[in-house]
Design a protein around this motif. Structure first.
Motif: not given
Length: 457
Positions: A206-216, A240-249
Protein backbone atom coordinates in the motif's frame (compact mmCIF):
# COMPACT_ATOMS: atom_id res chain seq x y z
CA UNK A 1 -45.57 -44.17 -5.21
CA UNK A 2 -44.87 -41.28 -2.84
CA UNK A 3 -41.28 -40.18 -2.49
CA UNK A 4 -41.68 -40.82 1.24
CA UNK A 5 -42.08 -44.51 0.41
CA UNK A 6 -38.89 -44.72 -1.65
CA UNK A 7 -35.37 -45.50 -0.52
CA UNK A 8 -32.14 -43.59 -0.98
CA UNK A 9 -31.19 -45.20 -4.28
CA UNK A 10 -34.48 -44.43 -6.00
CA UNK A 11 -34.52 -40.78 -4.96
CA UNK A 12 -30.82 -40.29 -5.76
CA UNK A 13 -31.39 -41.78 -9.22
CA UNK A 14 -34.23 -39.33 -9.80
CA UNK A 15 -32.03 -36.44 -8.66
CA UNK A 16 -29.26 -37.50 -11.04
CA UNK A 17 -31.72 -37.55 -13.95
CA UNK A 18 -33.07 -34.08 -13.38
CA UNK A 19 -30.57 -31.96 -11.48
CA UNK A 20 -27.65 -29.93 -12.78
CA UNK A 21 -24.21 -31.42 -13.16
CA UNK A 22 -23.10 -28.66 -10.78
CA UNK A 23 -24.55 -30.51 -7.78
CA UNK A 24 -21.83 -31.33 -5.27
CA UNK A 25 -22.75 -32.88 -1.92
CA UNK A 26 -24.66 -35.94 -3.23
CA UNK A 27 -21.54 -37.09 -5.06
CA UNK A 28 -19.74 -37.74 -1.77
CA UNK A 29 -22.69 -37.97 0.61
CA UNK A 30 -25.10 -40.27 -1.30
CA UNK A 31 -28.23 -39.91 0.78
CA UNK A 32 -31.77 -38.57 0.73
CA UNK A 33 -32.74 -37.12 4.11
CA UNK A 34 -36.07 -38.16 5.62
CA UNK A 35 -35.95 -36.31 8.94
CA UNK A 36 -33.54 -34.35 11.09
CA UNK A 37 -33.34 -33.35 14.74
CA UNK A 38 -30.58 -31.53 16.61
CA UNK A 39 -27.17 -32.76 15.51
CA UNK A 40 -28.45 -35.83 13.64
CA UNK A 41 -30.16 -36.63 10.35
CA UNK A 42 -31.88 -39.85 9.21
CA UNK A 43 -31.91 -40.99 5.59
CA UNK A 44 -34.68 -42.74 3.64
CA UNK A 45 -33.24 -46.15 4.53
CA UNK A 46 -33.35 -45.39 8.24
CA UNK A 47 -29.62 -44.75 8.72
CA UNK A 48 -28.78 -42.07 11.28
CA UNK A 49 -25.80 -39.73 10.96
CA UNK A 50 -24.07 -37.12 13.06
CA UNK A 51 -24.24 -33.96 10.96
CA UNK A 52 -20.94 -32.10 11.08
CA UNK A 53 -21.84 -30.14 7.96
CA UNK A 54 -25.03 -28.54 9.35
CA UNK A 55 -25.91 -26.66 6.19
CA UNK A 56 -22.29 -25.47 5.81
CA UNK A 57 -22.58 -23.83 9.22
CA UNK A 58 -26.10 -22.49 8.71
CA UNK A 59 -27.83 -24.55 11.40
CA UNK A 60 -26.40 -23.03 14.57
CA UNK A 61 -29.09 -24.66 16.70
CA UNK A 62 -29.20 -27.84 14.67
CA UNK A 63 -32.19 -29.25 12.83
CA UNK A 64 -35.73 -28.32 13.89
CA UNK A 65 -34.81 -26.61 17.14
CA UNK A 66 -38.03 -26.02 19.14
CA UNK A 67 -37.24 -22.32 19.68
CA UNK A 68 -36.91 -21.74 15.94
CA UNK A 69 -39.89 -23.88 14.97
CA UNK A 70 -42.09 -22.09 17.54
CA UNK A 71 -41.04 -18.69 16.21
CA UNK A 72 -41.99 -19.63 12.66
CA UNK A 73 -45.28 -21.21 13.75
CA UNK A 74 -46.26 -18.02 15.59
CA UNK A 75 -45.79 -16.00 12.40
CA UNK A 76 -47.93 -18.43 10.40
CA UNK A 77 -50.64 -18.83 13.04
CA UNK A 78 -51.02 -15.06 13.48
CA UNK A 79 -51.44 -14.38 9.77
CA UNK A 80 -48.38 -12.16 9.61
CA UNK A 81 -47.00 -11.18 6.19
CA UNK A 82 -44.39 -13.53 4.79
CA UNK A 83 -42.77 -11.14 2.32
CA UNK A 84 -42.55 -7.35 2.56
CA UNK A 85 -39.59 -6.23 0.41
CA UNK A 86 -37.99 -3.59 2.66
CA UNK A 87 -41.23 -2.37 4.23
CA UNK A 88 -40.69 -2.84 7.93
CA UNK A 89 -42.65 -4.98 10.37
CA UNK A 90 -42.40 -5.72 14.09
CA UNK A 91 -40.65 -8.99 13.19
CA UNK A 92 -38.04 -7.13 11.19
CA UNK A 93 -37.39 -4.58 13.92
CA UNK A 94 -37.03 -7.33 16.54
CA UNK A 95 -34.57 -9.15 14.28
CA UNK A 96 -32.46 -6.00 13.89
CA UNK A 97 -32.60 -5.44 17.67
CA UNK A 98 -31.28 -8.95 18.30
CA UNK A 99 -28.67 -8.69 15.55
CA UNK A 100 -27.30 -5.38 16.82
CA UNK A 101 -27.34 -6.62 20.43
CA UNK A 102 -25.20 -9.59 19.38
CA UNK A 103 -22.51 -7.35 17.89
CA UNK A 104 -19.93 -5.41 19.91
CA UNK A 105 -21.36 -2.02 20.85
CA UNK A 106 -18.24 -0.28 19.55
CA UNK A 107 -19.43 -1.39 16.11
CA UNK A 108 -23.22 -1.57 16.37
CA UNK A 109 -23.71 1.81 18.09
CA UNK A 110 -22.81 3.58 14.85
CA UNK A 111 -23.96 0.91 12.41
CA UNK A 112 -26.46 0.68 9.59
CA UNK A 113 -27.88 -2.53 8.14
CA UNK A 114 -28.75 -3.38 4.53
CA UNK A 115 -30.90 -6.39 3.73
CA UNK A 116 -29.85 -8.13 0.52
CA UNK A 117 -30.93 -10.98 -1.65
CA UNK A 118 -30.90 -14.05 0.56
CA UNK A 119 -27.49 -15.73 0.06
CA UNK A 120 -24.22 -14.85 1.72
CA UNK A 121 -22.65 -14.13 -1.65
CA UNK A 122 -25.30 -11.42 -2.14
CA UNK A 123 -24.11 -9.74 1.05
CA UNK A 124 -20.56 -9.76 -0.32
CA UNK A 125 -21.71 -8.16 -3.58
CA UNK A 126 -23.57 -5.49 -1.61
CA UNK A 127 -20.52 -4.81 0.55
CA UNK A 128 -18.33 -4.38 -2.53
CA UNK A 129 -20.83 -1.99 -4.08
CA UNK A 130 -21.04 -0.09 -0.79
CA UNK A 131 -17.32 0.57 -0.39
CA UNK A 132 -16.84 1.40 -4.06
CA UNK A 133 -19.68 3.91 -3.85
CA UNK A 134 -18.42 5.42 -0.60
CA UNK A 135 -14.78 5.76 -1.66
CA UNK A 136 -15.08 6.32 -5.40
CA UNK A 137 -12.30 3.77 -5.86
CA UNK A 138 -12.36 0.49 -7.75
CA UNK A 139 -9.52 -1.80 -6.59
CA UNK A 140 -10.42 -4.48 -4.05
CA UNK A 141 -7.89 -6.31 -1.89
CA UNK A 142 -8.64 -9.94 -1.12
CA UNK A 143 -6.61 -12.90 0.12
CA UNK A 144 -5.23 -16.18 -1.13
CA UNK A 145 -7.39 -19.08 0.01
CA UNK A 146 -10.49 -16.90 0.25
CA UNK A 147 -14.05 -18.01 -0.35
CA UNK A 148 -16.78 -15.37 -0.46
CA UNK A 149 -19.39 -16.96 -2.72
CA UNK A 150 -20.12 -17.82 -6.33
CA UNK A 151 -21.51 -14.61 -7.86
CA UNK A 152 -19.42 -12.35 -10.08
CA UNK A 153 -17.57 -10.19 -7.58
CA UNK A 154 -17.38 -12.87 -4.91
CA UNK A 155 -16.03 -15.41 -7.41
CA UNK A 156 -13.37 -12.93 -8.54
CA UNK A 157 -12.21 -12.75 -4.92
CA UNK A 158 -12.01 -16.53 -4.57
CA UNK A 159 -8.64 -18.12 -4.04
CA UNK A 160 -9.54 -21.38 -5.81
CA UNK A 161 -8.51 -20.84 -9.43
CA UNK A 162 -10.24 -24.01 -10.69
CA UNK A 163 -13.66 -22.50 -9.96
CA UNK A 164 -12.79 -19.27 -11.78
CA UNK A 165 -10.96 -20.59 -14.82
CA UNK A 166 -14.04 -21.46 -16.94
CA UNK A 167 -15.72 -18.08 -16.30
CA UNK A 168 -14.89 -14.95 -18.26
CA UNK A 169 -15.71 -11.36 -17.37
CA UNK A 170 -15.25 -11.55 -13.61
CA UNK A 171 -14.89 -8.35 -11.59
CA UNK A 172 -11.57 -6.70 -12.38
CA UNK A 173 -9.09 -4.81 -10.17
CA UNK A 174 -8.99 -7.63 -7.61
CA UNK A 175 -5.65 -8.27 -5.91
CA UNK A 176 -4.96 -11.36 -3.80
CA UNK A 177 -2.66 -10.95 -0.81
CA UNK A 178 -0.92 -13.64 1.27
CA UNK A 179 -3.00 -15.01 4.14
CA UNK A 180 -1.08 -16.18 7.23
CA UNK A 181 -1.77 -19.92 6.88
CA UNK A 182 0.61 -21.28 9.50
CA UNK A 183 1.01 -24.83 8.13
CA UNK A 184 1.45 -23.59 4.55
CA UNK A 185 3.02 -20.20 5.22
CA UNK A 186 3.48 -18.33 1.90
CA UNK A 187 6.76 -16.99 3.27
CA UNK A 188 7.99 -20.41 4.45
CA UNK A 189 8.23 -19.10 7.99
CA UNK A 190 5.07 -19.80 9.99
CA UNK A 191 4.26 -18.70 13.49
CA UNK A 192 4.78 -15.14 14.64
CA UNK A 193 7.38 -14.47 11.95
CA UNK A 194 5.01 -15.68 9.25
CA UNK A 195 2.17 -13.36 10.17
CA UNK A 196 4.60 -10.47 10.72
CA UNK A 197 5.87 -10.91 7.18
CA UNK A 198 2.29 -11.18 5.88
CA UNK A 199 1.20 -7.89 7.44
CA UNK A 200 4.44 -6.20 6.45
CA UNK A 201 3.89 -7.31 2.86
CA UNK A 202 0.46 -5.64 2.83
CA UNK A 203 1.79 -2.43 4.31
CA UNK A 204 4.65 -2.27 1.81
CA UNK A 205 2.21 -2.89 -1.03
CA UNK A 206 0.00 0.00 0.00
CA UNK A 207 2.97 2.32 0.43
CA UNK A 208 4.71 1.43 -2.83
CA UNK A 209 3.81 3.82 -5.70
CA UNK A 210 5.01 1.11 -8.10
CA UNK A 211 2.81 -1.66 -6.65
CA UNK A 212 0.48 -1.43 -9.65
CA UNK A 213 -2.58 -1.17 -7.39
CA UNK A 214 -4.69 1.96 -7.49
CA UNK A 215 -6.19 3.42 -4.31
CA UNK A 216 -8.28 0.56 -2.85
CA UNK A 217 -12.02 0.75 -2.42
CA UNK A 218 -11.73 -1.79 0.35
CA UNK A 219 -10.19 -4.96 1.74
CA UNK A 220 -12.20 -8.11 2.42
CA UNK A 221 -11.12 -11.11 4.49
CA UNK A 222 -12.40 -14.00 6.57
CA UNK A 223 -11.17 -13.99 10.20
CA UNK A 224 -11.28 -17.78 9.83
CA UNK A 225 -11.06 -19.03 6.27
CA UNK A 226 -13.74 -21.69 6.05
CA UNK A 227 -13.66 -23.34 2.64
CA UNK A 228 -9.85 -23.05 2.66
CA UNK A 229 -9.88 -25.65 5.42
CA UNK A 230 -10.68 -23.87 8.71
CA UNK A 231 -7.62 -21.61 8.69
CA UNK A 232 -7.77 -19.05 11.54
CA UNK A 233 -6.06 -15.71 11.15
CA UNK A 234 -3.71 -14.88 14.05
CA UNK A 235 -5.14 -12.21 16.34
CA UNK A 236 -1.98 -10.13 16.11
CA UNK A 237 -2.14 -10.17 12.31
CA UNK A 238 -5.77 -9.07 12.31
CA UNK A 239 -4.87 -6.18 14.61
CA UNK A 240 -2.08 -5.15 12.27
CA UNK A 241 -4.36 -5.35 9.24
CA UNK A 242 -6.89 -3.19 11.06
CA UNK A 243 -4.19 -0.62 11.88
CA UNK A 244 -2.88 -0.60 8.31
CA UNK A 245 -6.32 -0.17 6.74
CA UNK A 246 -7.49 2.43 9.25
CA UNK A 247 -4.39 4.59 8.85
CA UNK A 248 -4.95 4.60 5.08
CA UNK A 249 -8.75 4.99 5.14
CA UNK A 250 -9.27 1.63 3.43
CA UNK A 251 -12.64 0.17 4.51
CA UNK A 252 -12.15 -3.25 6.09
CA UNK A 253 -14.87 -5.80 5.24
CA UNK A 254 -14.97 -8.87 7.46
CA UNK A 255 -16.77 -11.89 6.02
CA UNK A 256 -18.42 -13.57 9.02
CA UNK A 257 -20.90 -15.52 6.90
CA UNK A 258 -19.64 -18.90 8.11
CA UNK A 259 -17.78 -18.00 11.31
CA UNK A 260 -20.29 -15.60 12.83
CA UNK A 261 -22.69 -16.08 15.76
CA UNK A 262 -20.74 -18.12 18.27
CA UNK A 263 -19.11 -20.72 16.07
CA UNK A 264 -15.49 -19.83 16.87
CA UNK A 265 -15.97 -19.40 20.62
CA UNK A 266 -16.86 -15.70 20.42
CA UNK A 267 -20.08 -14.28 19.06
CA UNK A 268 -18.09 -13.07 16.05
CA UNK A 269 -14.66 -14.28 15.03
CA UNK A 270 -13.17 -10.79 14.82
CA UNK A 271 -13.82 -10.35 18.55
CA UNK A 272 -10.90 -12.68 19.31
CA UNK A 273 -8.62 -9.89 18.03
CA UNK A 274 -10.63 -7.11 19.69
CA UNK A 275 -10.91 -5.06 16.51
CA UNK A 276 -13.73 -2.99 15.04
CA UNK A 277 -14.37 -3.48 11.32
CA UNK A 278 -16.00 -1.04 8.93
CA UNK A 279 -18.27 -3.62 7.29
CA UNK A 280 -19.46 -7.11 8.30
CA UNK A 281 -21.22 -9.53 5.95
CA UNK A 282 -23.60 -12.01 7.59
CA UNK A 283 -25.86 -14.88 6.57
CA UNK A 284 -26.00 -18.59 7.51
CA UNK A 285 -26.35 -18.82 11.32
CA UNK A 286 -28.09 -15.45 11.82
CA UNK A 287 -30.90 -16.59 9.52
CA UNK A 288 -32.01 -19.49 11.71
CA UNK A 289 -31.83 -21.96 8.84
CA UNK A 290 -33.88 -19.88 6.39
CA UNK A 291 -32.51 -17.59 3.67
CA UNK A 292 -31.48 -14.08 4.69
CA UNK A 293 -28.31 -12.03 4.26
CA UNK A 294 -27.32 -8.65 5.61
CA UNK A 295 -24.49 -6.15 5.48
CA UNK A 296 -23.83 -4.22 8.68
CA UNK A 297 -21.55 -1.23 8.25
CA UNK A 298 -20.38 2.02 9.81
CA UNK A 299 -22.79 4.88 9.17
CA UNK A 300 -20.00 6.96 7.61
CA UNK A 301 -20.23 4.68 4.56
CA UNK A 302 -23.98 5.16 4.15
CA UNK A 303 -23.88 7.31 1.01
CA UNK A 304 -26.16 5.15 -1.14
CA UNK A 305 -29.07 6.84 -2.87
CA UNK A 306 -32.54 5.31 -2.37
CA UNK A 307 -32.80 2.15 -4.44
CA UNK A 308 -29.03 1.91 -4.96
CA UNK A 309 -29.14 -1.66 -3.71
CA UNK A 310 -32.15 -3.95 -3.53
CA UNK A 311 -33.26 -7.57 -3.78
CA UNK A 312 -36.74 -9.03 -4.03
CA UNK A 313 -36.36 -11.49 -1.17
CA UNK A 314 -34.85 -9.09 1.36
CA UNK A 315 -38.17 -9.09 3.21
CA UNK A 316 -38.40 -12.76 4.26
CA UNK A 317 -40.39 -12.52 7.49
CA UNK A 318 -40.12 -16.20 8.44
CA UNK A 319 -36.34 -15.94 8.18
CA UNK A 320 -36.34 -12.85 10.39
CA UNK A 321 -38.42 -14.62 13.03
CA UNK A 322 -36.16 -17.70 12.86
CA UNK A 323 -33.07 -15.49 12.94
CA UNK A 324 -34.26 -13.54 15.97
CA UNK A 325 -35.00 -16.77 17.82
CA UNK A 326 -31.60 -18.22 16.94
CA UNK A 327 -29.59 -15.13 17.89
CA UNK A 328 -31.43 -14.77 21.18
CA UNK A 329 -30.99 -18.45 22.04
CA UNK A 330 -27.27 -18.38 21.28
CA UNK A 331 -26.89 -15.26 23.40
CA UNK A 332 -29.06 -16.40 26.32
CA UNK A 333 -27.41 -19.81 26.56
CA UNK A 334 -23.79 -18.70 26.05
CA UNK A 335 -23.41 -21.01 23.08
CA UNK A 336 -20.26 -19.16 22.10
CA UNK A 337 -18.66 -20.37 25.34
CA UNK A 338 -20.13 -23.83 24.75
CA UNK A 339 -18.61 -23.87 21.26
CA UNK A 340 -15.24 -22.93 22.74
CA UNK A 341 -15.41 -25.71 25.35
CA UNK A 342 -16.77 -28.49 23.15
CA UNK A 343 -14.60 -27.37 20.25
CA UNK A 344 -11.47 -27.61 22.41
CA UNK A 345 -12.54 -31.08 23.55
CA UNK A 346 -13.14 -32.22 19.96
CA UNK A 347 -9.88 -30.65 18.79
CA UNK A 348 -7.94 -32.50 21.51
CA UNK A 349 -9.36 -35.81 20.33
CA UNK A 350 -8.65 -35.02 16.69
CA UNK A 351 -5.08 -34.19 17.67
CA UNK A 352 -4.85 -37.56 19.42
CA UNK A 353 -5.74 -39.19 16.13
CA UNK A 354 -3.16 -37.02 14.36
CA UNK A 355 -0.49 -38.19 16.81
CA UNK A 356 -1.04 -41.75 15.57
CA UNK A 357 -0.94 -41.02 11.86
CA UNK A 358 1.82 -39.26 9.95
CA UNK A 359 -0.64 -38.71 7.09
CA UNK A 360 -2.32 -35.98 9.17
CA UNK A 361 -0.26 -32.86 8.70
CA UNK A 362 -2.28 -30.35 10.68
CA UNK A 363 -5.26 -30.00 13.03
CA UNK A 364 -6.49 -26.45 13.36
CA UNK A 365 -9.42 -24.10 13.76
CA UNK A 366 -11.38 -22.29 16.44
CA UNK A 367 -14.35 -23.40 18.50
CA UNK A 368 -16.60 -25.62 16.39
CA UNK A 369 -14.95 -24.67 13.12
CA UNK A 370 -12.17 -27.25 12.81
CA UNK A 371 -10.11 -28.85 10.07
CA UNK A 372 -7.87 -31.92 9.77
CA UNK A 373 -5.48 -31.78 6.81
CA UNK A 374 -4.20 -34.97 5.18
CA UNK A 375 -0.81 -35.06 3.49
CA UNK A 376 1.33 -37.32 1.34
CA UNK A 377 4.84 -37.41 2.76
CA UNK A 378 6.19 -39.32 -0.25
CA UNK A 379 4.94 -37.01 -2.99
CA UNK A 380 7.29 -34.66 -4.82
CA UNK A 381 6.22 -31.31 -3.40
CA UNK A 382 7.50 -27.81 -4.12
CA UNK A 383 4.58 -25.79 -2.79
CA UNK A 384 4.10 -24.11 0.58
CA UNK A 385 4.21 -26.37 3.60
CA UNK A 386 6.27 -29.46 4.34
CA UNK A 387 4.19 -32.03 2.42
CA UNK A 388 1.73 -32.24 -0.45
CA UNK A 389 -1.97 -32.18 0.43
CA UNK A 390 -3.55 -35.60 -0.11
CA UNK A 391 -7.07 -35.15 -1.43
CA UNK A 392 -7.45 -38.82 -2.34
CA UNK A 393 -6.88 -39.94 1.23
CA UNK A 394 -9.19 -37.24 2.56
CA UNK A 395 -11.92 -38.46 0.22
CA UNK A 396 -11.39 -42.03 1.41
CA UNK A 397 -11.67 -40.86 5.03
CA UNK A 398 -14.86 -38.96 4.22
CA UNK A 399 -16.35 -42.12 2.69
CA UNK A 400 -15.37 -44.20 5.72
CA UNK A 401 -16.94 -41.59 8.01
CA UNK A 402 -20.16 -41.72 6.01
CA UNK A 403 -20.26 -45.53 6.23
CA UNK A 404 -20.02 -45.20 10.02
CA UNK A 405 -22.69 -42.55 10.43
CA UNK A 406 -20.75 -39.28 10.30
CA UNK A 407 -21.15 -36.48 7.77
CA UNK A 408 -18.07 -34.33 7.21
CA UNK A 409 -17.24 -32.09 4.28
CA UNK A 410 -13.86 -31.56 2.63
CA UNK A 411 -12.12 -28.28 1.87
CA UNK A 412 -8.74 -26.65 1.58
CA UNK A 413 -5.99 -27.21 -0.98
CA UNK A 414 -6.80 -30.25 -3.14
CA UNK A 415 -9.85 -30.82 -0.89
CA UNK A 416 -7.46 -32.51 1.53
CA UNK A 417 -8.95 -31.15 4.76
CA UNK A 418 -11.81 -32.82 6.62
CA UNK A 419 -13.95 -30.04 8.05
CA UNK A 420 -16.06 -30.10 11.21
CA UNK A 421 -18.99 -27.65 11.46
CA UNK A 422 -21.45 -29.33 13.86
CA UNK A 423 -24.38 -27.36 15.31
CA UNK A 424 -23.47 -25.25 18.32
CA UNK A 425 -25.81 -27.33 20.48
CA UNK A 426 -23.74 -30.49 19.99
CA UNK A 427 -23.06 -32.12 23.36
CA UNK A 428 -19.71 -33.23 24.73
CA UNK A 429 -20.85 -36.84 24.46
CA UNK A 430 -21.82 -36.36 20.82
CA UNK A 431 -18.49 -34.67 20.10
CA UNK A 432 -16.73 -37.67 21.65
CA UNK A 433 -18.73 -39.98 19.37
CA UNK A 434 -17.79 -37.86 16.35
CA UNK A 435 -14.11 -38.05 17.28
CA UNK A 436 -14.27 -41.82 17.81
CA UNK A 437 -15.96 -42.41 14.45
CA UNK A 438 -13.41 -40.19 12.74
CA UNK A 439 -10.55 -42.10 14.34
CA UNK A 440 -12.01 -45.39 13.10
CA UNK A 441 -12.49 -43.91 9.64
CA UNK A 442 -8.90 -42.68 9.41
CA UNK A 443 -7.64 -46.08 10.53
CA UNK A 444 -9.75 -47.84 7.89
CA UNK A 445 -8.75 -45.44 5.11
CA UNK A 446 -5.04 -45.64 5.92
CA UNK A 447 -5.14 -49.44 6.12
CA UNK A 448 -6.98 -49.56 2.81
CA UNK A 449 -4.41 -47.28 1.22
CA UNK A 450 -1.59 -49.51 2.50
CA UNK A 451 -3.24 -52.64 1.12
CA UNK A 452 -3.60 -50.98 -2.27
CA UNK A 453 0.04 -49.97 -2.25
CA UNK A 454 1.11 -53.52 -1.36
CA UNK A 455 -0.93 -54.97 -4.22
CA UNK A 456 0.49 -52.54 -6.76
CA UNK A 457 4.07 -52.80 -5.48
Amino acid sequence: MSYLDRGNDAILARQTERESNARTYPRHLPMAIREAHGATVTDMDGNEYYDCLAGAGTLALGHNHPRVVDAMERVLDAGRPLHTLDITTPAKERFVDSLFDSLPSAFSDSAKVQFCSPAGTDAVEAALKLVKTATGNRSVLGFQGAYHGMTNGALALMGDTDAKEPVTGLMNDVHHLPYPYDYRCPFDAGGEEGHRLASRYVENLLEDPESGITEPAGMILEPVQGEAGAVPAPDAWLREIRRITRERDVPLILDEIQAGLGRTGEMYAFEHADITPDVVTLSKAVEGGLPIAVVVYDESLDVWEPGAHAGTFRGNQLAMAAGEATIDYVFENDLDDHAADVGARLCDRLESTADRFDVIGDVRGRGLMLGVEFVDEDADWRGAGPYAPDGDLAEAVQAECFERGLIVELGGRESATARFLPPLIVSKEQADDVAAIFDEAVTAAVNGQRRTQEVTA
